[in-house]
Design a protein around this motif. Sequence first.
Motif, PDB file in Angstrom:
ATOM      1  N   ARG A 161     -93.785 -35.398   6.554  1.00 40.87           N
ATOM      2  CA  ARG A 161     -94.265 -36.695   7.027  1.00 40.87           C
ATOM      3  C   ARG A 161     -93.384 -37.227   8.151  1.00 40.87           C
ATOM      4  O   ARG A 161     -93.874 -37.773   9.149  1.00 40.87           O
ATOM      5  N   TRP A 162     -92.066 -37.050   7.994  1.00 43.05           N
ATOM      6  CA  TRP A 162     -91.140 -37.494   9.045  1.00 43.05           C
ATOM      7  C   TRP A 162     -91.404 -36.728  10.336  1.00 43.05           C
ATOM      8  O   TRP A 162     -91.407 -37.306  11.429  1.00 43.05           O
ATOM      9  N   MET A 163     -91.640 -35.417  10.233  1.00 39.23           N
ATOM     10  CA  MET A 163     -91.892 -34.625  11.428  1.00 39.23           C
ATOM     11  C   MET A 163     -93.145 -35.113  12.147  1.00 39.23           C
ATOM     12  O   MET A 163     -93.143 -35.295  13.371  1.00 39.23           O
ATOM     13  N   LEU A 164     -94.227 -35.337  11.412  1.00 43.91           N
ATOM     14  CA  LEU A 164     -95.472 -35.763  12.047  1.00 43.91           C
ATOM     15  C   LEU A 164     -95.339 -37.134  12.689  1.00 43.91           C
ATOM     16  O   LEU A 164     -95.941 -37.401  13.738  1.00 43.91           O
ATOM     17  N   ASP A 165     -94.547 -38.006  12.087  1.00 46.47           N
ATOM     18  CA  ASP A 165     -94.438 -39.375  12.588  1.00 46.47           C
ATOM     19  C   ASP A 165     -93.341 -39.567  13.631  1.00 46.47           C
ATOM     20  O   ASP A 165     -93.404 -40.520  14.426  1.00 46.47           O
ATOM     21  N   ASN A 166     -92.340 -38.661  13.658  1.00 48.32           N
ATOM     22  CA  ASN A 166     -91.163 -38.942  14.476  1.00 48.32           C
ATOM     23  C   ASN A 166     -90.740 -37.837  15.442  1.00 48.32           C
ATOM     24  O   ASN A 166     -90.143 -38.135  16.483  1.00 48.32           O
ATOM     25  N   LEU A 167     -90.990 -36.584  15.117  1.00 44.82           N
ATOM     26  CA  LEU A 167     -90.465 -35.492  15.932  1.00 44.82           C
ATOM     27  C   LEU A 167     -91.253 -35.370  17.237  1.00 44.82           C
ATOM     28  O   LEU A 167     -92.465 -35.184  17.228  1.00 44.82           O
ATOM     29  N   GLU A 168     -90.539 -35.472  18.367  1.00 45.11           N
ATOM     30  CA  GLU A 168     -91.160 -35.450  19.685  1.00 45.11           C
ATOM     31  C   GLU A 168     -90.422 -34.492  20.606  1.00 45.11           C
ATOM     32  O   GLU A 168     -89.262 -34.140  20.352  1.00 45.11           O
ATOM     33  N   PRO A 169     -91.072 -34.053  21.693  1.00 43.53           N
ATOM     34  CA  PRO A 169     -90.384 -33.213  22.671  1.00 43.53           C
ATOM     35  C   PRO A 169     -89.106 -33.876  23.178  1.00 43.53           C
ATOM     36  O   PRO A 169     -89.080 -35.086  23.416  1.00 43.53           O
TER      37      PRO A 169
ATOM     38  N   THR B 277     -85.422 -22.806   7.742  1.00 44.45           N
ATOM     39  CA  THR B 277     -85.146 -24.034   7.010  1.00 44.45           C
ATOM     40  C   THR B 277     -84.650 -25.066   8.006  1.00 44.45           C
ATOM     41  O   THR B 277     -83.642 -24.844   8.693  1.00 44.45           O
ATOM     42  N   LEU B 278     -85.373 -26.174   8.122  1.00 42.15           N
ATOM     43  CA  LEU B 278     -85.030 -27.225   9.071  1.00 42.15           C
ATOM     44  C   LEU B 278     -84.262 -28.344   8.379  1.00 42.15           C
ATOM     45  O   LEU B 278     -84.567 -28.704   7.232  1.00 42.15           O
ATOM     46  N   GLU B 279     -83.288 -28.876   9.077  1.00 40.20           N
ATOM     47  CA  GLU B 279     -82.520 -30.031   8.592  1.00 40.20           C
ATOM     48  C   GLU B 279     -83.139 -31.279   9.214  1.00 40.20           C
ATOM     49  O   GLU B 279     -83.086 -31.470  10.433  1.00 40.20           O
ATOM     50  N   LEU B 280     -83.710 -32.141   8.388  1.00 36.81           N
ATOM     51  CA  LEU B 280     -84.492 -33.273   8.876  1.00 36.81           C
ATOM     52  C   LEU B 280     -83.810 -34.594   8.524  1.00 36.81           C
ATOM     53  O   LEU B 280     -83.516 -34.857   7.344  1.00 36.81           O
TER      54      LEU B 280
ATOM     55  N   LEU C 261     -90.278 -20.602  19.691  1.00 37.85           N
ATOM     56  CA  LEU C 261     -90.496 -20.417  18.258  1.00 37.85           C
ATOM     57  C   LEU C 261     -91.259 -21.629  17.747  1.00 37.85           C
ATOM     58  O   LEU C 261     -90.935 -22.768  18.109  1.00 37.85           O
ATOM     59  N   SER C 262     -92.264 -21.404  16.907  1.00 38.27           N
ATOM     60  CA  SER C 262     -93.098 -22.507  16.428  1.00 38.27           C
ATOM     61  C   SER C 262     -93.192 -22.522  14.908  1.00 38.27           C
ATOM     62  O   SER C 262     -93.178 -21.466  14.258  1.00 38.27           O
ATOM     63  N   VAL C 263     -93.306 -23.725  14.368  1.00 41.65           N
ATOM     64  CA  VAL C 263     -93.670 -23.898  12.963  1.00 41.65           C
ATOM     65  C   VAL C 263     -94.884 -24.814  12.925  1.00 41.65           C
ATOM     66  O   VAL C 263     -94.999 -25.742  13.727  1.00 41.65           O
ATOM     67  N   THR C 264     -95.798 -24.533  12.012  1.00 43.94           N
ATOM     68  CA  THR C 264     -97.003 -25.347  11.864  1.00 43.94           C
ATOM     69  C   THR C 264     -96.980 -25.955  10.481  1.00 43.94           C
ATOM     70  O   THR C 264     -96.931 -25.236   9.476  1.00 43.94           O
ATOM     71  N   VAL C 265     -96.990 -27.295  10.422  1.00 44.27           N
ATOM     72  CA  VAL C 265     -96.773 -27.976   9.152  1.00 44.27           C
ATOM     73  C   VAL C 265     -97.945 -28.899   8.843  1.00 44.27           C
ATOM     74  O   VAL C 265     -98.566 -29.464   9.743  1.00 44.27           O
TER      75      VAL C 265
END
Length: 359
Positions: free
Chosen positions: A93-101, A53-56, A79-83
Amino acid sequence: MIEHIDSARSVIWNDSEELLCVSVLPEAPETRTFTFSAPSGALFDYLPGQFLTLELPVPGGTVHRTYTISSSPSRPRSLSVTVKAQPGSIGTRWMLDNLEPGMRLKAMGPAGQFTHLNYQSDKYLFISAGSGITPLRSMMTWMYDHGTEPDLVFVNCARRPSEIIFRHQLEQMATRLHGLDVKWVVEETERYSPWTGFQGRFNQLMLGLMAPDYLEREVFCCGPEPFMQSVRDALTGLGYDMDRYHQESFQAPAIENIAQVPELDDVTPDAAVAASIIFEKSGSSVACTQNDTVLAATRSAGLNIPSGCTFGVCGTCKIRKLGGEVHMVHNGGISDDDIEEGYILACCSYPMGEITVDV
């Protein structure tokens, strides 16, 4: 240097430490794999098939979203998650638009009991749709990395070929281990890209072709609930032992042991329960049980409904249901629009009480 590596291996990550995003990989339209490491260098220890469970930190306030771990604990340094973002997605949507290395996230887990390690078997059948492939990919990778010869039929369904997640990685695994058998099902093809796999919606006929010995296999299923319901219906209709069927089910709070996994409450026709059919046009009726098809009961009443395959494929026995409920397990012989308008296929519909049909 050797002492440093040995020391790191003794440290296991726990959710008191944030995750560090180290890579973002496009997989399919609106689908990304996010890979994380532990800033401390700790290793990840979990069961293949478990979830996090990720806190976004989305605009408007923090949200918590649960995602299956798509990597395998046999590769413990990351560890990977595929969304996959769906219409109306907020966290994804936030992850795809904002989460970066370089960014860090708080996570809780791992948790969950959906893993083949809890149900040891000589033969497995994995069935998934869309992003439901992620826990099954984790389990398959675990089998692959252990190098032993598994007996696994891996089935994934997608809308079109370009939307199959992990297609090339899983096919590559299957080329290296004879016991891995990968099957794809798509609803529609794409121009200029010939498709030689299965096409349509997953059904009993496909199952028999993909895994003729399905009755001997432990089944794991993950995908949207309507898809999992159709898989359960198909297996039940074919006499499969549903005690050997397992599906992903995110729970809050997280399931801690197998005894807490909820039992499925599916509709199952019962030969001991009475039912009846009223024939509106003919002005007659017939008594039957829930285990009798509408077609069989109609014939026993001396009435005729045109029929062909008797397996829910050809659609010849389509009639309108005017009242009552049936349990229908078809194999593509009727459209969703027809079902919405009240039509059923008599050969694969079971009366769940008193029904009225336009016959």
